[in-house]
Design an enzyme around this catalytic site. Structure first.
Site, PDB file in Angstrom:
ATOM      1  N   GLY A  31       0.799  -1.222   0.000  1.00 25.97           N
ATOM      2  CA  GLY A  31       0.000   0.000   0.000  1.00 25.97           C
ATOM      3  C   GLY A  31       0.830   1.270   0.000  1.00 25.97           C
ATOM      4  N   TYR A  32       0.153   2.394   0.309  1.00 20.96           N
ATOM      5  CA  TYR A  32       0.728   3.731   0.180  1.00 20.96           C
ATOM      6  C   TYR A  32       1.215   3.861  -1.270  1.00 20.96           C
ATOM      7  CZ  TYR A  32       2.106   8.082   2.397  1.00 20.96           C
ATOM      8  OH  TYR A  32       2.181   9.397   2.774  1.00 20.96           O
ATOM      9  N   GLY A  36       5.408   3.807  -8.855  1.00 22.15           N
ATOM     10  CA  GLY A  36       6.047   2.497  -9.061  1.00 22.15           C
ATOM     11  C   GLY A  36       5.000   1.402  -9.022  1.00 22.15           C
ATOM     12  N   HIS A  37       4.134   1.456  -7.993  1.00 19.58           N
ATOM     13  CA  HIS A  37       3.070   0.452  -7.881  1.00 19.58           C
ATOM     14  C   HIS A  37       2.110   0.542  -9.070  1.00 19.58           C
ATOM     15  CE1 HIS A  37       3.907   1.158  -3.417  1.00 19.58           C
ATOM     16  NE2 HIS A  37       4.162  -0.120  -3.559  1.00 19.58           N
ATOM     17  N   GLY A 147       8.384  -5.713  -8.742  1.00 18.18           N
ATOM     18  CA  GLY A 147       9.333  -4.693  -9.178  1.00 18.18           C
ATOM     19  C   GLY A 147      10.779  -5.132  -9.026  1.00 18.18           C
ATOM     20  N   SER A 186       7.613   3.790  -0.862  1.00 22.30           N
ATOM     21  CA  SER A 186       6.714   4.323   0.163  1.00 22.30           C
ATOM     22  C   SER A 186       7.534   4.925   1.306  1.00 22.30           C
ATOM     23  CB  SER A 186       5.815   3.213   0.705  1.00 22.30           C
ATOM     24  OG  SER A 186       5.129   2.591  -0.364  1.00 22.30           O
TER      25      SER A 186
HETATM   26  P1  AMP Z   1       5.926  -2.617  -1.634  1.00 25.50           P
HETATM   27  O1  AMP Z   1       4.592  -1.990  -1.470  1.00 25.50           O
HETATM   28  O2  AMP Z   1       7.069  -1.701  -1.340  1.00 25.50           O
HETATM   29  O3  AMP Z   1       6.043  -3.956  -0.951  1.00 25.50           O
HETATM   30  O4  AMP Z   1       6.084  -2.932  -3.181  1.00 25.50           O
HETATM   31  C1  AMP Z   1       5.133  -3.692  -3.877  1.00 25.50           C
HETATM   32  C2  AMP Z   1       5.684  -4.021  -5.239  1.00 25.50           C
HETATM   33  O5  AMP Z   1       5.991  -2.814  -5.927  1.00 25.50           O
HETATM   34  C3  AMP Z   1       6.989  -4.828  -5.187  1.00 25.50           C
HETATM   35  O6  AMP Z   1       6.987  -5.792  -6.228  1.00 25.50           O
HETATM   36  C4  AMP Z   1       8.034  -3.777  -5.409  1.00 25.50           C
HETATM   37  O7  AMP Z   1       9.229  -4.274  -5.977  1.00 25.50           O
HETATM   38  C5  AMP Z   1       7.326  -2.861  -6.374  1.00 25.50           C
HETATM   39  N1  AMP Z   1       7.912  -1.514  -6.358  1.00 25.50           N
HETATM   40  C6  AMP Z   1       8.014  -0.677  -5.304  1.00 25.50           C
HETATM   41  N2  AMP Z   1       8.646   0.464  -5.663  1.00 25.50           N
HETATM   42  C7  AMP Z   1       8.948   0.328  -6.970  1.00 25.50           C
HETATM   43  C8  AMP Z   1       9.627   1.149  -7.934  1.00 25.50           C
HETATM   44  N3  AMP Z   1      10.108   2.349  -7.619  1.00 25.50           N
HETATM   45  N4  AMP Z   1       9.769   0.675  -9.195  1.00 25.50           N
HETATM   46  C9  AMP Z   1       9.290  -0.548  -9.533  1.00 25.50           C
HETATM   47  N5  AMP Z   1       8.655  -1.368  -8.675  1.00 25.50           N
HETATM   48  C10 AMP Z   1       8.486  -0.943  -7.414  1.00 25.50           C
END
Ligand code: AMP
Length: 282
Positions: A31-32, A36-37, A147, A186
């Site tokens: 979340g948040y 990127g998400h 990501g 985030s």
């Molecule tokens: P998180 O919410 O941080 O657990 O991220 C969820 C998904 O978004 C994961 O697969 C991360 O690798 C991807 N992700 C987060 N930030 C980025 C970014 N800047 N570029 C690409 N993927 C991202």
């Protein structure tokens, strides 16, 4: 967009979709949501008939002294962003719904979790593998997007899926960055103005390292020393957690870049721990 908080209800809905012949795609997040998400969601959208996004700050992937309680949350904004991206189902469970009090089953890929983030976050990848397996079982997704910012996570999950014959295709998505090069995260919300101004130097340092490697420097010790000096000069408020060059699939340190190497770093800046990486090929 359907919003579900109960895992059993998610499973029921996804099974219904599967029986109707629809393919399901999954983008797991904490979340948040940022750009990127939403690019991961955009990447997943054309790959499936029904797209599920999960928003779950998974407690089992946080260590005892980590930022579980302060991790940024904004469900209303996440809901609006997911809806705008054409998401069919937003899954947002409470921790108690995902983990029974006597939860006792874990999924691990220990050999790929020794280095990089695994070294300072010993329970992290076990928590990630377990929650992602649960999400795969709940959704029966055919495709999931992750990501490359979390390169080690992607490598661990690819190995888990292969080793356990999980019937899902994983897609890796390139790192999405701010204009000044800082990888979106985030956790960037934790940065003070001063820290935010210096943070793009993480990416700048990695780019310089890659240039040096392209120019012929293949010795990893020399490359890592170079980057440590760069960070000391350009990120005085940063505390380096690791600077490492690893085999991109095995996530084990290498001494010379022969075919390819992944340069990966984690830097603590105030309350934030920022990670970034660059793939060096050829
Ligand atoms: P998180 O919410 O941080 O657990 O991220 C969820 C998904 O978004 C994961 O697969 C991360 O690798 C991807 N992700 C987060 N930030 C980025 C970014 N800047 N570029 C690409 N993927 C991202």
């Amino acid at each position: 967009m359907n919003i579900i908080t109960d895992p059993t209800e998610l499973q029921r809905q996804c099974l219904t979709w599967r029986k109707q012949g629809h393919s399901i795609g999954l983008v797991p997040t904490m979340g948040y949501l940022h750009h990127g998400h939403t690019s991961l969601i955009g990447r997943a959208r054309p790959e499936c008939d029904r797209l599920v996004v999960s928003v779950f700050v998974n407690p089992t992937q946080f260590g005892e002294n980590e930022d579980l309680s302060s991790y940024p949350r904004d469900f209303e904004s996440d809901r609006a962003k997911a809806e705008a991206q054409g998401v069919d189902l937003l899954f947002a469970p409470e921790p108690g719904a995902m983990y029974e009090a006597n939860h006792a089953t874990w999924v691990e890929v220990p050999r790929l979790a020794i280095h990089l983030c695994g070294a300072t976050r010993p329970v992290h990848f076990r928590g990630v593998c377990t929650v992602v397996t649960k999400l795969f079982m709940l959704t029966q997704a055919e495709v999931a997007v992750f990501g490359e910012k979390d390169w080690q996570q992607l490598a661990v999950l690819r190995r888990m899926v292969r080793d356990l014959n999980i019937p899902i295709r994983l897609i890796g998505h390139p790192i999405v960055r701010e204009e000044d090069g800082l990888a979106l995260s985030s956790r960037n919300a934790y940065l003070t103005k001063e820290e935010r101004a210096a943070a793009p130097n993480i990416r700048k340092g990695l780019l310089k390292l890659a240039e040096k490697a392209k120019a012929g420097e293949r010795d990893c010790a020399a490359l890592k020393r170079f980057l440590a000096e760069e960070f000391a000069a350009t990120l005085p408020m940063g505390e380096v957690d690791y600077i490492e060059i690893v085999d991109p699939d095995e996530i084990s340190p290498i001494t010379t870049i022969a075919r390819s190497g992944l340069a990966a770093v984690a830097v603590r800046m105030g309350k934030a721990r920022l990670i970034d990486n660059i793939l060096i090929e050829g």
